[in-house]
Enzyme design. Sequence first.
Site, PDB file in Angstrom:
ATOM      1  N   LEU A   1     -47.784  30.074  -3.331  1.00 25.81           N
ATOM      2  CA  LEU A   1     -47.195  29.312  -4.433  1.00 25.81           C
ATOM      3  C   LEU A   1     -47.936  28.025  -4.747  1.00 25.81           C
ATOM      4  O   LEU A   1     -47.637  27.360  -5.719  1.00 25.81           O
ATOM      5  CB  LEU A   1     -45.724  29.004  -4.166  1.00 25.81           C
ATOM      6  CG  LEU A   1     -44.789  30.178  -4.399  1.00 25.81           C
ATOM      7  CD1 LEU A   1     -43.346  29.752  -4.217  1.00 25.81           C
ATOM      8  CD2 LEU A   1     -44.984  30.783  -5.776  1.00 25.81           C
ATOM      9  N   SER A   2     -48.914  27.694  -3.939  1.00 29.30           N
ATOM     10  CA  SER A   2     -49.684  26.474  -4.170  1.00 29.30           C
ATOM     11  C   SER A   2     -51.043  26.790  -4.776  1.00 29.30           C
ATOM     12  O   SER A   2     -51.889  27.391  -4.115  1.00 29.30           O
ATOM     13  CB  SER A   2     -49.879  25.718  -2.862  1.00 29.30           C
ATOM     14  OG  SER A   2     -50.812  24.677  -3.040  1.00 29.30           O
ATOM     15  N   PRO A   3     -51.273  26.360  -6.020  1.00 31.48           N
ATOM     16  CA  PRO A   3     -52.605  26.578  -6.599  1.00 31.48           C
ATOM     17  C   PRO A   3     -53.658  25.772  -5.845  1.00 31.48           C
ATOM     18  O   PRO A   3     -54.823  26.146  -5.808  1.00 31.48           O
ATOM     19  CB  PRO A   3     -52.455  26.103  -8.047  1.00 31.48           C
ATOM     20  CG  PRO A   3     -51.312  25.146  -8.027  1.00 31.48           C
ATOM     21  CD  PRO A   3     -50.388  25.632  -6.939  1.00 31.48           C
TER      22      PRO A   3
END
EC number: 2.5.1.18
Length: 180
Positions: free
Chosen positions: A15-17
């Site tokens: 979920l973390s770019p």
Amino acid sequence: MAGLRRKLEFFYDLLSPYCWLSFEVLCRYRNIWNINLQLRPTFLAGIMKDTGSLDAMRFLCSVEMENPEMLEKVSRELWMRIWSQDEDITEPKSILIAAEKAGFSEEQAEFLLKKCSTEEVKKKLRETTTAACRHGAFGLPTIVFNVNKKSHMFFGSDKLELLAHLIGEQWLGPVPKTVR
């Protein structure tokens, strides 16, 4: 520090770019810096208490347990789906598509997805998340470099130049041209 391959742990959540950016750069530098890149899927909600990627992160743990050599490919495919194609990676169908694009057969992918609900996989994700917290993680990406029995923790995708300095290697930008 040349010669012996050094261990670098990379704690990440899909979920973390910013994790994706660090993931791609560290994969590119793994041979340039002579590091053993250990991918550590981590549940960001265990640290931040708010995310919807539990099934995807359990799937990555399932892959790590059954086919660790495929973890990099599956992680990349899931990141591509969520951040490049705007697909929902919390849906089982989306996870299966990413797994098949990474090279798993439909049967293998379904087996890994079913395994996500086992206590064994849930425990693995909890253990990895706990390990990240023990290193002092307060978000992701968290990178832990171990040298001379001492751990050095870096938070964020903007710390790779500092990591290069610590390990005595040259930072060549996010897309390095091989110099060795």
